[in-house]
Design an enzyme around this catalytic site. Structure first.
Site, mmCIF file in Angstrom:
data_model
loop_
_atom_site.group_PDB
_atom_site.id
_atom_site.type_symbol
_atom_site.label_atom_id
_atom_site.label_comp_id
_atom_site.label_asym_id
_atom_site.label_seq_id
_atom_site.Cartn_x
_atom_site.Cartn_y
_atom_site.Cartn_z
ATOM 1 N N GLY A 276 49.785 40.253 50.367
ATOM 2 C CA GLY A 276 48.974 41.160 49.558
ATOM 3 C C GLY A 276 49.165 40.949 48.076
ATOM 4 O O GLY A 276 49.052 41.900 47.293
ATOM 5 N N LYS B 260 53.798 43.155 50.198
ATOM 6 C CA LYS B 260 53.379 43.843 51.421
ATOM 7 C C LYS B 260 53.673 42.975 52.627
ATOM 8 O O LYS B 260 53.451 41.764 52.597
ATOM 9 C CB LYS B 260 51.873 44.135 51.330
ATOM 10 N N ASP C 207 43.492 45.774 51.628
ATOM 11 C CA ASP C 207 44.915 46.083 51.478
ATOM 12 C C ASP C 207 45.230 46.905 50.230
ATOM 13 O O ASP C 207 46.352 47.401 50.089
ATOM 14 C CB ASP C 207 45.740 44.786 51.408
ATOM 15 N N ALA D 111 49.022 34.275 50.800
ATOM 16 C CA ALA D 111 50.276 34.127 51.532
ATOM 17 C C ALA D 111 50.547 35.226 52.543
ATOM 18 O O ALA D 111 51.598 35.240 53.174
ATOM 19 C CB ALA D 111 51.438 34.069 50.528
ATOM 20 N N GLY D 112 49.638 36.194 52.706
ATOM 21 C CA GLY D 112 49.879 37.281 53.638
ATOM 22 C C GLY D 112 50.758 38.381 53.093
ATOM 23 O O GLY D 112 51.176 39.278 53.834
ATOM 24 N N ALA E 99 48.574 43.761 45.754
ATOM 25 C CA ALA E 99 49.760 44.416 45.203
ATOM 26 C C ALA E 99 49.673 44.528 43.685
ATOM 27 O O ALA E 99 50.071 45.539 43.097
ATOM 28 C CB ALA E 99 51.014 43.649 45.613
ATOM 29 N N PRO F 190 53.710 33.957 46.112
ATOM 30 C CA PRO F 190 52.711 32.916 46.377
ATOM 31 C C PRO F 190 51.334 33.519 46.631
ATOM 32 O O PRO F 190 51.204 34.682 47.015
ATOM 33 C CB PRO F 190 53.255 32.193 47.612
#
Length: 269
Positions: A96, A9, A129, A93-94, A100, A90
Site C-alpha cells: 500500500g 500495510k 486501500d 509491492a503489496g 499509505a 518499494p
C-alpha cells in the site's frame, strides 16, 4: 512543520470472493500495519509542491500527478503545502505504498485543519486501500476493501519481517490472473485466529507472474515464523515471529543468503 509515517500495510488474510459486474472484486481482508514506512513532512507554502527522495523515489514516474498530490488537491488544507516524501517502501509491492502516503496526508490535514465529514469517500476515490491506510490500525475490510470495521488486535507488537525480491508486481494483472474460484469466507475469531486460518487468494496468480514470490515465501518458512504469507497482490511477503530475536536472526540470515532482496524489520501496530 507536520510530519507523518506512511505505515506499511499488510494483509494478514485476503479472500477474493467474486468478480463484480463493475469490474472490481468483492473482497474480505484483514488489514494490519507495520510501525515503519515512508516518511512525509509538510510546511505552509504559497502553493502545493512535492519533493521526493529516498531509495525508491526514482520509481515514481510522475511525482506531481501521483496519489500524494491528488490527496492534497482533494482536501482543504489552507493556501498551500510544501510536502517532502522520503520513499522508503518499494513500489507496486503489496504494501500500500502510495495509499499509505495518501493516508499520511489525510492524517496531517486532520491534525492541521480537521477532515471533512466525507473523508472516507474522498479516500476511496483515490484507491481501495486508502481508507484503511488513513486509519492505519487493524481492521476488517469488505466490499472492495473500503468498508472498514476496526478490531482490537491480539497481534499488536508482534515482530514482523518484510521481504521483497525487488520485483514490481502491478495489482491489475494479478487480479486479472485470479482463477475466479471462491474458496470461502474469511474465518472469524481473534486477529491471530483469522490470520492463521485465512489465506491470500492472490498468492497463486502473483507467483505465476513473478516466480520469485515463491522463493521468498520458501526462504521465510525456513526461519521458523508462526506465519509467512504474501501481502496484497505482492511481491512483498511477511513473516510473523513470537520474539524479536527470532525476527532479527531471520533478517540476518536472509540478508546473507539473498543480499539483493529488500527487507524491513518492525512490529505490528
Amino acid at each position: 512543520m507536520l510530519s507523518e509515517t506512511a505505515y506499511a500495510k499488510i494483509n494478514l488474510a485476503l479472500h477474493v470472493r467474486r468478480r463484480r459486474d463493475d469490474g472490481y472484486h468483492e473482497l474480505e481482508t484483514l488489514f494490519a500495519f507495520v510501525d515503519g514506512g515512508d516518511r512525509l513532512s509538510a510546511s505552509p507554502a504559497e502553493a502545493d509542491s512535492l519533493v521526493t527522495h529516498g531509495e525508491f523515489a526514482s520509481l515514481i514516474e510522475d511525482p506531481f500527478g501521483n496519489i500524494v498530490a491528488k490527496a492534497l488537491s482533494g482536501l482543504p488544507h489552507g493556501k498551500g503545502w510544501a510536502v517532502d516524501l522520503e520513499k522508503r517502501l518499494p513500489v507496486a509491492a503489496g504494501l500500500g505504498g502510495g495509499s499509505a502516503d495518501a493516508g499520511a496526508v489525510f492524517r496531517m490535514v486532520e491534525r492541521a485543519h480537521g477532515l471533512p465529514d466525507d473523508w472516507q469517500a474522498r479516500a476511496a476515490r483515490l484507491g481501495a486501500d486508502v481508507p484503511a491506510c488513513v486509519l492505519s490500525t487493524t481492521c476488517v475490510g469488505t466490499g472492495t476493501g473500503t468498508e472498514l470495521a476496526p478490531v482490537q488486535s491480539d497481534l499488536a507488537g508482534t515482530p514482523v519481517l518484510l521481504v521483497n525480491p525487488r520485483a514490481a508486481v502491478p495489482t491489475g494483472p494479478v487480479f486479472k490472473a485470479w482463477d475466479g474460484v471462491d474458496r470461502g469466507a474469511m474465518p472469524s475469531g481473534s486477529v491471530r485466529e483469522i490470520a492463521l486460518g485465512g489465506r491470500n487468494d492472490l498468492e497463486a496468480p502473483a507467483i505465476v507472474l513473478c516466480p520469485a514470490v515463491a522463493d521468498v515465501l520458501a526462504a521465510l518458512q525456513f526461519t521458523d515464523p508462526f506465519l509467512a504469507r504474501m501481502s496484497g497482490s505482492g511481491a512483498t511477503c511477511f513473516a510473523l515471529y513470537d520474539e524479536e530475536a527470532q525476527r532479527d536472526r531471520a533478517a540476518k540470515k536472509l540478508a546473507e543468503k539473498h543480499p539483493g532482496w529488500w527487507q524491513m524489520t518492525g512490529s505490528l501496530r
